[in-house]
Motif scaffolding. Sequence first.
Motif, short mmCIF file in Angstrom:
data_model
loop_
_atom_site.label_atom_id
_atom_site.label_comp_id
_atom_site.label_asym_id
_atom_site.label_seq_id
_atom_site.Cartn_x
_atom_site.Cartn_y
_atom_site.Cartn_z
N LEU A 286 10.02 4.80 -22.49
CA LEU A 286 10.92 5.37 -21.50
C LEU A 286 11.77 4.31 -20.83
O LEU A 286 12.77 4.63 -20.17
CB LEU A 286 10.12 6.12 -20.43
N PHE A 287 11.41 3.04 -21.00
CA PHE A 287 12.14 1.94 -20.36
C PHE A 287 13.08 1.23 -21.34
O PHE A 287 13.56 0.14 -21.06
CB PHE A 287 11.15 0.94 -19.75
N ARG A 288 13.34 1.86 -22.49
CA ARG A 288 14.28 1.31 -23.47
C ARG A 288 15.45 2.29 -23.57
O ARG A 288 15.27 3.46 -23.92
CB ARG A 288 13.60 1.14 -24.82
N ILE A 289 16.67 1.82 -23.26
CA ILE A 289 17.84 2.66 -23.09
C ILE A 289 18.91 2.28 -24.10
O ILE A 289 19.03 1.10 -24.49
CB ILE A 289 18.41 2.51 -21.64
N PHE A 290 19.75 3.28 -24.52
CA PHE A 290 20.80 3.02 -25.50
C PHE A 290 22.19 3.39 -24.99
O PHE A 290 23.18 3.21 -25.70
CB PHE A 290 20.52 3.80 -26.79
N SER A 291 22.32 3.90 -23.80
CA SER A 291 23.62 4.34 -23.28
C SER A 291 24.60 3.18 -23.15
O SER A 291 24.22 2.07 -22.75
CB SER A 291 23.42 4.98 -21.90
N ASP A 292 25.89 3.44 -23.47
CA ASP A 292 26.91 2.41 -23.27
C ASP A 292 27.67 2.62 -21.96
O ASP A 292 28.70 2.00 -21.72
CB ASP A 292 27.90 2.37 -24.45
#
Length: 744
Positions: A286-292
């Motif tokens: 849950l603490f790994r994000i891909f949003s730019d």
Amino acid sequence: MKLLAKFTAGVALAALATPAFAQSSDSAAGGEEAQATETDDGSSLSAIVVTAQRRAGDLQQVPVAVTALDSESLDRRQIGNIEDVFSEVPGLIGSNNVGQSTAVTFFLRGVGNTESIVTVDPAVGVYVDDIYIARQGVNNFGFYDVERIEVLRGPQGTLYGRNSSAGAVKVVTKDPSFDFEANGTLGYGNYNHFLARGSFSGPIIDDKLAFRINLMTENHDGYSYNETLDKNVNDMNFFGARGALLFEPSETFSIQLTADYMEDNSNSVYPSNLASLPGEASSDSLFRIFSDTEQGNLGKTWGMGLTATWEIGSATLKSISGYRETQQVYNLDLSDSVTPIYELFTDNDSDQWSQEFNISGAAGDFEYTGGIYYFREDSTSYLGNEFNLRVPSGVADPPFVIIPTIYNEQYIQTDSTSYAIYGELTYNFTDRLSAFAGARYTWEKKDFATQFFVGGTPAGFDAEGQVLAFDNDDLIALNIPVELDFEEFTPRVGLRFEANDDLNLYASWSRGFKSGGWLARLVFPTPNQVSPFPPEIVDSYETGLKAELFGNSVRTNIAAFYTDFTDLFNTFTNVNGGFSGTTTDAEIYGIEFEGTWRIVSWLDAFANFAWMEGNYKGDIPAGLAAVLGDELQRLPTTQGKVGMSAYYPLDGDAGTIKANFDYSFIGKHYTAITNAPISETKYQIANASIGWERADERFGVTLSCRNCFDEEYFHSLLDFSGLGFAPAYPGEPRMYMVSLNVKY
């Protein structure tokens, strides 16, 4: 009612047969701190004074289910803001509203609201020094220099009025002191977590005029890592200040002026997508994000209060005036994707004014509280929606195709005016038996105006390059009302019986309501989807037992309740990417327990627990029945907390060891009314602290941790899985800190 009778019997048997934990003194319902005593040996819990009935009273005699936490308990339990209070109250759960670090959403006894649009009011009222805070967009107040917090469970329609259909949270700040005081805290922890708090109080004119000033700042780096932006996100950047002047020209008259300011400027809370489309990156954390997207959330609020108090014989007359401005600006990527599917832009501004005159006192066998109330709120809101819709291509490369961007903007203005008159009377038949009855009558008017544009760009925040799709004239042409009027009568009646000096029982029926409004958050230019909804009405039946046992070393409070809702308000996401709402009838019932046991003079054990069930009722249209799951949203069957708090004096003048450990759990529940399996969550959190304080209490050092075992969980989720995304919002990971405390 049969259920209520069973609950009542169970409450009595449980309390009389089991000398479990007892209710606290200093923390009222969360755990008495060991240094506050009534006897020289420190073996008894001290009395608790609360103002749940709008007048001072002993918690154990007040016929209301109320939890209270004093300043010492707030410190030991590491309660730094409203969000930290949740685990201390049976039946209360909540979190940051989706992506909004400044906004907190409450669900109390299964009732709350996740929609922060200005056309929808919350179901749990928040009050700071008896002044109502209308908007939940910037309600995550930082706590410092707080006298106590009271959480009233169940509808508070008589004494607190509109928008308290689920309960009320009262923050009571410390008054200025005529003796000089200075307190400060400095802390540092992981994620570059920095905390600084300071408070100063003292006389300006001896015995006549005093001041209090407190300042607080807290910030930390992000605890999630964004792979696309190559940086940490989910940071914190908070500043708050409060000042107060107290003028006491005589022993019977006083005036207190307060002013406060709070600002939080962070990058919001990034979610993790739990429903990626084929070919999309997926996360194992849950603490790994891909949003730019460079998210942002700026929340600011400032307010003033003026309270004048007259003691007239046995009566107390108060004038309470309040003003507050709130602004919240944020942009959120709801999809957690390298190419965002859905971005949301919002700018909310609200101004509110309130005036209340209250009188309370006693005359012979009667005790009374009454008053009149006026409230006014003006709000404006900008809402922007940007879509990059993607659908599977049916081939391996590329795995999906992009539908061209859709961008819409909506402008909303609402005005609300509310008047009320209320009163409650208690008659003491004997020293042991009393009856109470009260009522409130509320008049309310709301106005609504909107414009919806298609085209444009999110950077504009104006109508340049846009086309007006519809406005209020189109709503009126469709016979959609843009003005709403409400009148509501909310009574309360009950009995209180003091079986002996250590055992009190009560039973009550009360009614509450939450204002109606408009479902107005749109994604597509469809004016017929703007629709008014009626007020939420609740009838609550409650019975309770409050006991002090074994020489006041054990205190335990138990409440059983049954609530019958008409037009319970719910919001949900729909298949086309929009947000919808509905009202249904429902019933919720449960049992709540709180207690503290003073094991020895320096060691307390404390606990709270709630068991709750609920279901929809009545005739539900087929289309709505297809949306509603079997279980109400955010209604765990079980939740609770257990812990121990120590205040152990060392030999001689070597000081005192202070320690606290607690473990809380939230049972399985759904964050979506659809009960989509992807929205199911549960979690358990352990907190601990240990420290040393000098014998004169002038200096201390503390090592603390929250979520000590690093539980990874989400507290909120929006189910857009049909469109390829379901953003899940994580709770904080393990946070630890070393802090220094000084007092003068």
